[in-house]
Scaffold this motif. Structure first.
Motif, PDB file in Angstrom:
ATOM      1  N   GLY A 211       0.776  -1.222   0.000  1.00 14.08           N
ATOM      2  CA  GLY A 211       0.000   0.000   0.000  1.00 14.08           C
ATOM      3  C   GLY A 211       0.811   1.277   0.000  1.00 14.08           C
ATOM      4  N   ALA A 212       2.116   1.196   0.254  1.00 12.70           N
ATOM      5  CA  ALA A 212       2.931   2.417   0.300  1.00 12.70           C
ATOM      6  C   ALA A 212       2.922   3.130  -1.052  1.00 12.70           C
ATOM      7  CB  ALA A 212       4.365   2.090   0.730  1.00 12.70           C
ATOM      8  N   SER A 213       3.148   2.391  -2.126  1.00 13.91           N
ATOM      9  CA  SER A 213       3.156   3.001  -3.463  1.00 13.91           C
ATOM     10  C   SER A 213       1.778   3.513  -3.841  1.00 13.91           C
ATOM     11  CB  SER A 213       3.631   1.986  -4.507  1.00 13.91           C
ATOM     12  OG  SER A 213       4.951   1.610  -4.248  1.00 13.91           O
ATOM     13  N   GLY A 214       0.757   2.743  -3.519  1.00 16.20           N
ATOM     14  CA  GLY A 214      -0.606   3.168  -3.812  1.00 16.20           C
ATOM     15  C   GLY A 214      -0.986   4.431  -3.057  1.00 16.20           C
ATOM     16  N   LEU A 215      -0.575   4.521  -1.797  1.00 10.91           N
ATOM     17  CA  LEU A 215      -0.853   5.717  -1.000  1.00 10.91           C
ATOM     18  C   LEU A 215      -0.185   6.946  -1.614  1.00 10.91           C
ATOM     19  CD1 LEU A 215      -1.961   7.187   1.490  1.00 10.91           C
ATOM     20  CD2 LEU A 215       0.057   6.350   2.757  1.00 10.91           C
ATOM     21  N   LEU A 216       1.062   6.803  -2.049  1.00 16.92           N
ATOM     22  CA  LEU A 216       1.760   7.928  -2.679  1.00 16.92           C
ATOM     23  C   LEU A 216       1.084   8.334  -3.985  1.00 16.92           C
ATOM     24  CD1 LEU A 216       5.476   6.935  -2.040  1.00 16.92           C
ATOM     25  CD2 LEU A 216       4.224   8.848  -1.015  1.00 16.92           C
ATOM     26  N   LEU A 217       0.656   7.356  -4.765  1.00 21.66           N
ATOM     27  CA  LEU A 217      -0.063   7.671  -6.009  1.00 21.66           C
ATOM     28  C   LEU A 217      -1.374   8.392  -5.707  1.00 21.66           C
ATOM     29  CD1 LEU A 217       0.339   4.592  -8.357  1.00 21.66           C
ATOM     30  CD2 LEU A 217       0.813   6.963  -8.910  1.00 21.66           C
ATOM     31  N   TRP A 218      -2.075   7.939  -4.690  1.00 24.12           N
ATOM     32  CA  TRP A 218      -3.340   8.572  -4.305  1.00 24.12           C
ATOM     33  C   TRP A 218      -3.100  10.025  -3.897  1.00 24.12           C
ATOM     34  CZ3 TRP A 218      -8.080   8.864  -5.170  1.00 24.12           C
ATOM     35  CH2 TRP A 218      -8.998   9.391  -4.263  1.00 24.12           C
ATOM     36  N   GLU A 219      -2.057  10.270  -3.102  1.00 23.33           N
ATOM     37  CA  GLU A 219      -1.732  11.637  -2.696  1.00 23.33           C
ATOM     38  C   GLU A 219      -1.377  12.503  -3.905  1.00 23.33           C
ATOM     39  OE1 GLU A 219      -1.986  13.215   0.270  1.00 23.33           O
ATOM     40  OE2 GLU A 219      -2.937  11.380   0.984  1.00 23.33           O
ATOM     41  N   ALA A 220      -0.584  11.955  -4.815  1.00 24.36           N
ATOM     42  CA  ALA A 220      -0.198  12.708  -6.020  1.00 24.36           C
ATOM     43  C   ALA A 220      -1.415  13.005  -6.885  1.00 24.36           C
ATOM     44  CB  ALA A 220       0.846  11.926  -6.810  1.00 24.36           C
ATOM     45  N   THR A 221      -2.323  12.048  -6.977  1.00 21.48           N
ATOM     46  CA  THR A 221      -3.552  12.227  -7.762  1.00 21.48           C
ATOM     47  C   THR A 221      -4.418  13.322  -7.146  1.00 21.48           C
ATOM     48  OG1 THR A 221      -3.492   9.900  -8.392  1.00 21.48           O
ATOM     49  CG2 THR A 221      -5.579  11.031  -8.699  1.00 21.48           C
ATOM     50  N   LYS A 222      -4.560  13.294  -5.826  1.00 18.38           N
ATOM     51  CA  LYS A 222      -5.363  14.317  -5.140  1.00 18.38           C
ATOM     52  C   LYS A 222      -4.747  15.703  -5.313  1.00 18.38           C
ATOM     53  CE  LYS A 222      -5.545  12.619  -0.989  1.00 18.38           C
ATOM     54  NZ  LYS A 222      -5.879  12.311   0.425  1.00 18.38           N
ATOM     55  N   GLN A 223      -3.413  15.798  -5.231  1.00 15.17           N
ATOM     56  CA  GLN A 223      -2.754  17.088  -5.406  1.00 15.17           C
ATOM     57  C   GLN A 223      -2.964  17.615  -6.821  1.00 15.17           C
ATOM     58  OE1 GLN A 223       1.294  16.475  -4.155  1.00 15.17           O
ATOM     59  NE2 GLN A 223       0.787  16.731  -2.000  1.00 15.17           N
ATOM     60  N   ALA A 224      -2.866  16.729  -7.804  1.00 17.88           N
ATOM     61  CA  ALA A 224      -3.095  17.146  -9.197  1.00 17.88           C
ATOM     62  C   ALA A 224      -4.517  17.664  -9.361  1.00 17.88           C
ATOM     63  CB  ALA A 224      -2.822  15.986 -10.148  1.00 17.88           C
ATOM     64  N   ALA A 225      -5.475  16.904  -8.862  1.00 18.85           N
ATOM     65  CA  ALA A 225      -6.881  17.314  -8.987  1.00 18.85           C
ATOM     66  C   ALA A 225      -7.125  18.635  -8.259  1.00 18.85           C
ATOM     67  CB  ALA A 225      -7.794  16.223  -8.435  1.00 18.85           C
ATOM     68  N   GLY A 226      -6.501  18.797  -7.088  1.00 17.31           N
ATOM     69  CA  GLY A 226      -6.646  20.034  -6.324  1.00 17.31           C
ATOM     70  C   GLY A 226      -6.103  21.247  -7.055  1.00 17.31           C
ATOM     71  N   ASN A 227      -5.149  21.018  -7.955  1.00 16.50           N
ATOM     72  CA  ASN A 227      -4.580  22.102  -8.761  1.00 16.50           C
ATOM     73  C   ASN A 227      -5.208  22.179 -10.151  1.00 16.50           C
ATOM     74  OD1 ASN A 227      -2.737  23.022  -6.786  1.00 16.50           O
ATOM     75  ND2 ASN A 227      -1.352  21.346  -7.273  1.00 16.50           N
ATOM     76  N   GLY A 228      -6.285  21.434 -10.366  1.00 11.68           N
ATOM     77  CA  GLY A 228      -6.974  21.467 -11.652  1.00 11.68           C
ATOM     78  C   GLY A 228      -6.214  20.783 -12.775  1.00 11.68           C
ATOM     79  N   LEU A 229      -5.351  19.829 -12.434  1.00 10.27           N
ATOM     80  CA  LEU A 229      -4.533  19.137 -13.435  1.00 10.27           C
ATOM     81  C   LEU A 229      -5.024  17.711 -13.662  1.00 10.27           C
ATOM     82  CD1 LEU A 229      -1.014  20.181 -12.073  1.00 10.27           C
ATOM     83  CD2 LEU A 229      -2.282  21.251 -13.949  1.00 10.27           C
ATOM     84  N   THR A 230      -4.798  17.214 -14.848  1.00 13.78           N
ATOM     85  CA  THR A 230      -5.022  15.807 -15.154  1.00 13.78           C
ATOM     86  C   THR A 230      -3.818  15.046 -14.629  1.00 13.78           C
ATOM     87  OG1 THR A 230      -6.229  16.376 -17.159  1.00 13.78           O
ATOM     88  CG2 THR A 230      -5.299  14.146 -17.041  1.00 13.78           C
ATOM     89  N   PHE A 231      -4.047  13.861 -14.049  1.00 12.65           N
ATOM     90  CA  PHE A 231      -2.931  13.053 -13.564  1.00 12.65           C
ATOM     91  C   PHE A 231      -2.606  11.988 -14.596  1.00 12.65           C
ATOM     92  CE2 PHE A 231      -0.805   9.744 -11.106  1.00 12.65           C
ATOM     93  CZ  PHE A 231       0.158  10.507 -10.458  1.00 12.65           C
ATOM     94  N   ASP A 232      -1.360  11.972 -15.065  1.00 11.14           N
ATOM     95  CA  ASP A 232      -0.892  11.017 -16.063  1.00 11.14           C
ATOM     96  C   ASP A 232      -0.042   9.970 -15.344  1.00 11.14           C
ATOM     97  OD1 ASP A 232       0.497   9.628 -18.080  1.00 11.14           O
ATOM     98  OD2 ASP A 232       0.507  11.382 -19.382  1.00 11.14           O
ATOM     99  N   PHE A 233      -0.519   8.727 -15.332  1.00 12.37           N
ATOM    100  CA  PHE A 233       0.174   7.648 -14.635  1.00 12.37           C
ATOM    101  C   PHE A 233       1.472   7.232 -15.314  1.00 12.37           C
ATOM    102  CE2 PHE A 233      -3.906   7.248 -12.670  1.00 12.37           C
ATOM    103  CZ  PHE A 233      -3.667   6.688 -11.428  1.00 12.37           C
ATOM    104  N   ALA A 234       1.805   7.813 -16.420  1.00 16.75           N
ATOM    105  CA  ALA A 234       3.035   7.500 -17.173  1.00 16.75           C
ATOM    106  C   ALA A 234       2.897   6.158 -17.872  1.00 16.75           C
ATOM    107  CB  ALA A 234       4.255   7.533 -16.263  1.00 16.75           C
ATOM    108  N   GLY A 235       3.962   5.729 -18.446  1.00 12.42           N
ATOM    109  CA  GLY A 235       3.949   4.469 -19.176  1.00 12.42           C
ATOM    110  C   GLY A 235       3.898   3.283 -18.238  1.00 12.42           C
TER     111      GLY A 235
END
Length: 172
Positions: free
Chosen positions: A101-125
């Protein structure tokens, strides 16, 4: 987000806390150390990585998030950079001590920060079987990405061999 992914992240939130790393070299040291502990080879061009980290820091267009355990030790970290429209998940590192869950938690936080800034989150390749499963747990939409490479005959042969190796060992 799938229920199983959500539950794993909720458990991780109870066991870990998220901080931000200001020192790009600390992220690189973590990445190299985690690979060494696993006996894996580094596939990142660290010179390019350092340049990207410095450039995004100067422009205030990056964030390095770290998941810390109860002893305040970093067990996982990820690096995201953004432009005016999209936050890009660049790379991550995870120690052998990281719980599920550590990686998933970090991804979730990054996704929330992107959304909070009005950005699309790109999970990369997607490169590995595990990353595909992780991204799918978030409900990510998979789109093909094409890469153009100019190479000599030997370079094309090596690229083809690498491509076959990656498909055989990492994808479904």
């Amino acid at each position: 987000m799938r229920d199983k992914t959500r539950n794993v992240i909720r458990r991780a939130e109870k066991q870990l806390h998220i901080t931000e790393l200001d020192d790009p070299e600390e992220f690189i040291r973590l990445h190299e150390g985690n690979l060494a502990m696993k006996g894996e080879r580094n596939l990142l061009d660290l010179g390019a990585c350092r340049r990207v980290l410095r450039a995004t820091l100067e422009r205030k267009r990056r964030r390095i998030l770290a998941a810390r355990d109860a002893k305040n030790e970093i067990v996982a970290a990820n690096f995201c950079a953004w432009d005016a429209r999209t936050s890009f998940y660049i790379t991550c590192t995870r120690s052998a001590m990281a719980r599920n869950g550590a990686s998933g938690l970090l991804l979730w936080e990054a996704t929330k920060q992107a959304a909070g800034n009005g950005l699309t989150f790109d999970f990369a390749g997607t490169g590995t079987h595990r990353s595909i499963l992780l991204y799918a747990g978030f409900g990510a939409t998979i789109h093909p990405r094409y890469v153009a490479v100019r190479a000599t005959g030997m370079g094309r042969l090596l690229s083809e061999l690498r491509s076959l190796f990656v498909q055989e060992h990492f994808l479904f």
